[in-house]
Design an enzyme around this catalytic site. Structure first.
Site, PDB file in Angstrom:
ATOM      1  N   ILE A  45      67.308 112.544  -3.760  1.00 54.62           N
ATOM      2  CA  ILE A  45      67.175 113.861  -2.858  1.00 54.62           C
ATOM      3  C   ILE A  45      68.087 113.477  -1.727  1.00 54.62           C
ATOM      4  O   ILE A  45      67.740 112.589  -0.723  1.00 54.62           O
ATOM      5  CB  ILE A  45      66.004 114.027  -2.545  1.00 54.62           C
ATOM      6  CG1 ILE A  45      65.065 114.611  -3.801  1.00 54.62           C
ATOM      7  CG2 ILE A  45      65.966 115.515  -1.830  1.00 54.62           C
ATOM      8  CD1 ILE A  45      63.642 114.737  -3.429  1.00 54.62           C
ATOM      9  N   GLU A  73      63.605 106.320  -7.298  1.00 47.23           N
ATOM     10  CA  GLU A  73      62.373 105.762  -7.343  1.00 47.23           C
ATOM     11  C   GLU A  73      61.163 105.723  -6.480  1.00 47.23           C
ATOM     12  O   GLU A  73      60.101 105.984  -6.648  1.00 47.23           O
ATOM     13  CB  GLU A  73      62.812 104.110  -7.459  1.00 47.23           C
ATOM     14  CG  GLU A  73      63.672 103.756  -8.502  1.00 47.23           C
ATOM     15  CD  GLU A  73      65.064 103.879  -7.898  1.00 47.23           C
ATOM     16  OE1 GLU A  73      65.481 104.815  -7.452  1.00 47.23           O
ATOM     17  OE2 GLU A  73      65.761 102.838  -8.351  1.00 47.23           O
TER      18      GLU A  73
HETATM   19  N1  THU Z   1      69.945 105.838  -5.769  1.00 49.96           N
HETATM   20  C1  THU Z   1      68.930 105.987  -6.147  1.00 49.96           C
HETATM   21  O1  THU Z   1      68.180 106.983  -6.040  1.00 49.96           O
HETATM   22  N2  THU Z   1      68.298 104.763  -6.307  1.00 49.96           N
HETATM   23  C2  THU Z   1      68.727 103.317  -6.209  1.00 49.96           C
HETATM   24  O2  THU Z   1      68.163 102.572  -6.497  1.00 49.96           O
HETATM   25  C3  THU Z   1      70.103 103.248  -5.905  1.00 49.96           C
HETATM   26  C4  THU Z   1      70.831 104.688  -5.077  1.00 49.96           C
HETATM   27  C5  THU Z   1      70.861 107.205  -5.054  1.00 49.96           C
HETATM   28  C6  THU Z   1      70.638 107.281  -3.712  1.00 49.96           C
HETATM   29  C7  THU Z   1      71.992 107.975  -3.162  1.00 49.96           C
HETATM   30  O3  THU Z   1      71.555 109.381  -3.517  1.00 49.96           O
HETATM   31  C8  THU Z   1      72.996 107.662  -4.487  1.00 49.96           C
HETATM   32  O4  THU Z   1      71.940 107.256  -5.532  1.00 49.96           O
HETATM   33  C9  THU Z   1      74.139 106.859  -4.141  1.00 49.96           C
HETATM   34  O5  THU Z   1      73.670 105.817  -3.607  1.00 49.96           O
END
Ligand code: THU
Length: 139
Positions: A43, A55
């Site tokens: 989000i 996560e």
């Molecule tokens: N992101 C995640 O949701 N989980 C991770 O472990 C790595 C990165 C998301 C954060 C952001 O919204 C997008 O991926 C790009 O970094």
């Protein structure tokens, strides 16, 4: 719960990712000790650092429902228009949140999807992804 079902649940959660800035969508499916699956998606926020990873959304969702005993998490991620999804490993902050609530043998299932839609995964243990981490037992 089989790994494949958990990866599919993470793919479903990924559909709800709110990513107007990065266009990188991540989904997570967290399996509790009772066999319940708690989903999460990333989000984002116009104030970029406020963004919450998929996560952590799943963990905070679970903990806020009173669940604190977890077995495994499946994670899938990739750019929004990608047919093929490669491995998306959890960031360091999310690994630290896992360390707070999970044992060293907690399973982290990294899902992949081929261009044809075939699902596969690689499985890691938290202790492999966060060796010598700092956790509640250190205080
Ligand atoms: N992101 C995640 O949701 N989980 C991770 O472990 C790595 C990165 C998301 C954060 C952001 O919204 C997008 O991926 C790009 O970094």
């Amino acid at each position: 719960m089989r790994e494949e079902e958990l990866v599919k649940s993470a793919l479903e959660a990924r559909e709800r990712a709110y990513t107007p800035y990065s266009h990188f969508k991540v989904g997570a499916a967290l399996l509790t000790a009772e066999g319940e699956v708690i989903q999460g998606c990333n989000i984002e926020n116009a104030s970029f650092s406020v963004t919450n990873c998929a996560e952590r959304t799943a963990f905070f969702n679970g903990v806020s429902q009173g669940k604190t005993d977890f077995e495994a998490i499946a994670i899938v991620g990739g750019t929004e228009d990608a047919k093929e999804l490669g491995l998306c490993a959890p960031c360091g902050v999310c690994r630290q949140v896992m360390k707070e609530f999970c044992r060293d043998d907690f399973s982290v299932i990294l899902g992949k999807r081929s261009a044809k839609g075939e699902i596969s995964w690689e499985k890691y243990l938290l202790k492999e992804l966060l060796p010598m981490g700092f956790g509640p037992e250190n205080l």
